[in-house]
Scaffold this active site. Structure first.
Site, PDB file in Angstrom:
ATOM      1  N   SER A  78      12.139  23.086  -7.409  1.00 34.91           N
ATOM      2  CA  SER A  78      11.945  23.534  -6.026  1.00 34.91           C
ATOM      3  C   SER A  78      10.479  23.464  -5.586  1.00 34.91           C
ATOM      4  O   SER A  78       9.562  23.503  -6.409  1.00 34.91           O
ATOM      5  CB  SER A  78      12.424  24.977  -5.868  1.00 34.91           C
TER       6      SER A  78
HETATM    7  N1  SAH Z   1      15.266  26.535 -10.790  1.00 37.44           N
HETATM    8  C1  SAH Z   1      15.037  25.136 -11.091  1.00 37.44           C
HETATM    9  C2  SAH Z   1      15.448  24.198  -9.976  1.00 37.44           C
HETATM   10  C3  SAH Z   1      16.891  24.272  -9.703  1.00 37.44           C
HETATM   11  S1  SAH Z   1      17.681  22.768  -9.275  1.00 37.44           S
HETATM   12  C4  SAH Z   1      13.606  24.872 -11.472  1.00 37.44           C
HETATM   13  O1  SAH Z   1      12.781  25.793 -11.481  1.00 37.44           O
HETATM   14  O2  SAH Z   1      13.294  23.733 -11.805  1.00 37.44           O
HETATM   15  C5  SAH Z   1      19.310  23.401  -9.388  1.00 37.44           C
HETATM   16  C6  SAH Z   1      19.881  23.355 -10.782  1.00 37.44           C
HETATM   17  O3  SAH Z   1      21.120  24.038 -10.759  1.00 37.44           O
HETATM   18  C7  SAH Z   1      20.186  21.951 -11.269  1.00 37.44           C
HETATM   19  O4  SAH Z   1      19.539  21.692 -12.475  1.00 37.44           O
HETATM   20  C8  SAH Z   1      21.706  21.937 -11.423  1.00 37.44           C
HETATM   21  O5  SAH Z   1      22.164  21.153 -12.493  1.00 37.44           O
HETATM   22  C9  SAH Z   1      21.993  23.405 -11.655  1.00 37.44           C
HETATM   23  N2  SAH Z   1      23.352  23.838 -11.359  1.00 37.44           N
HETATM   24  C10 SAH Z   1      24.188  23.426 -10.385  1.00 37.44           C
HETATM   25  N3  SAH Z   1      25.357  24.089 -10.461  1.00 37.44           N
HETATM   26  C11 SAH Z   1      25.256  24.945 -11.504  1.00 37.44           C
HETATM   27  C12 SAH Z   1      26.156  25.902 -12.097  1.00 37.44           C
HETATM   28  N4  SAH Z   1      27.380  26.113 -11.629  1.00 37.44           N
HETATM   29  N5  SAH Z   1      25.698  26.603 -13.163  1.00 37.44           N
HETATM   30  C13 SAH Z   1      24.468  26.416 -13.673  1.00 37.44           C
HETATM   31  N6  SAH Z   1      23.581  25.508 -13.161  1.00 37.44           N
HETATM   32  C14 SAH Z   1      23.978  24.798 -12.089  1.00 37.44           C
END
Ligand code: SAH
Length: 232
Positions: free
Chosen positions: A85
């Site tokens: 993000s």
């Molecule tokens: N917080 C992260 C950025 C998030 S991007 C950082 O600091 O880099 C969103 C992430 O959520 C992605 O890696 C995606 O694979 C994950 N995601 C999507 N659906 C999800 C779910 N149901 N459970 C766990 N992770 C999930």
């Protein structure tokens, strides 16, 4: 006078070399600029969030080729179609949770592990769930290497939360579900708070507070996160 100018020029040149792209001091300088130009002017005041943003080496959470732009005002790709993000959003969400040192926090969507590291600078325990196995493994490896002993990474579906570790003082969701996941509300302590982006294409970031009789729901800002996948 000429001598003073000469000394001044030498000093500036040395500083340039010292701060050359790719060195730790270069990145430290970039981190400070990120906080001074993107985070404080947009209204983030919480000193815990600000200090964590000044400390965590964001450039180590992006792919090698993107290190030099790690501190720019935007999200960046981290592979597998996912993103780390925008710094401001990380700071904003962290501040919104009103964290205390003793808190136990759950993050859904580990991604690069950067947000987890920011949280771990502030609170006692961080649990984080990532659904894409290689991202979960890479984040775990990186966080271990950086010495974060208070973060536990798990690969799984975060829509369901982490029942064995509940209840949590705070939950941060960094992938967007279409509605508030009920299991996450259940795993929040009474009085606990959750920040979660809700929606399909257009999303709103909500602050959810768990009360004795249910939840309070406060819209914060419009955001754009990757969708939360559920039941893979
Ligand atoms: N917080 C992260 C950025 C998030 S991007 C950082 O600091 O880099 C969103 C992430 O959520 C992605 O890696 C995606 O694979 C994950 N995601 C999507 N659906 C999800 C779910 N149901 N459970 C766990 N992770 C999930």
């Amino acid at each position: 006078m000429r001598r003073i100018i000469f000394i001044a020029i030498t000093l500036v040149l040395n500083l340039e070399i010292f701060c050359a792209a790719g060195t730790e001091s270069f990145f430290e300088e970039r981190r400070k600029m990120m906080v001074d130009e993107q985070i404080i002017p947009r209204g983030v005041k919480d000193s815990h969030a600000i200090n964590a943003m000044l400390k965590v080496p964001r450039h180590l959470f992006v792919p090698d080729g993107l290190k030099n732009i790690a501190y720019e005002d935007r999200p960046l790709p981290i592979g597998h179609g996912q993103t780390i993000s925008q710094p401001y959003i990380v700071a904003f969400m962290t501040e919104a949770l009103g964290l205390k040192k003793q808190d136990k926090v759950l993050e859904i969507g580990t991604g690069s592990g950067y947000q987890a590291a920011i949280l771990a600078e502030i609170v006692r325990e961080v649990y984080t769930i990532e659904i894409i196995p290689p991202l979960a493994e890479e984040a775990k490896r990186k966080l271990d290497e950086l010495g974060y002993r208070n973060i536990t990474v798990k690969c799984g579906d975060g829509y369901l939360g982490w029942k064995e570790k509940a209840p949590f003082d705070a939950i941060i969701v960094t992938a967007a579900p279409e509605k508030i996941p009920q299991m996450l509300v259940e795993q929040l302590k009474e009085g606990g708070q959750m920040v979660v982006p809700i929606g399909a294409f257009f999303q709103e970031l909500y602050l959810i507070t768990k009360t004795k009789d249910g939840i309070e729901k406060k819209p914060l800002i419009p955001v754009r996160f990757v969708p939360m996948v559920h039941g893979r």
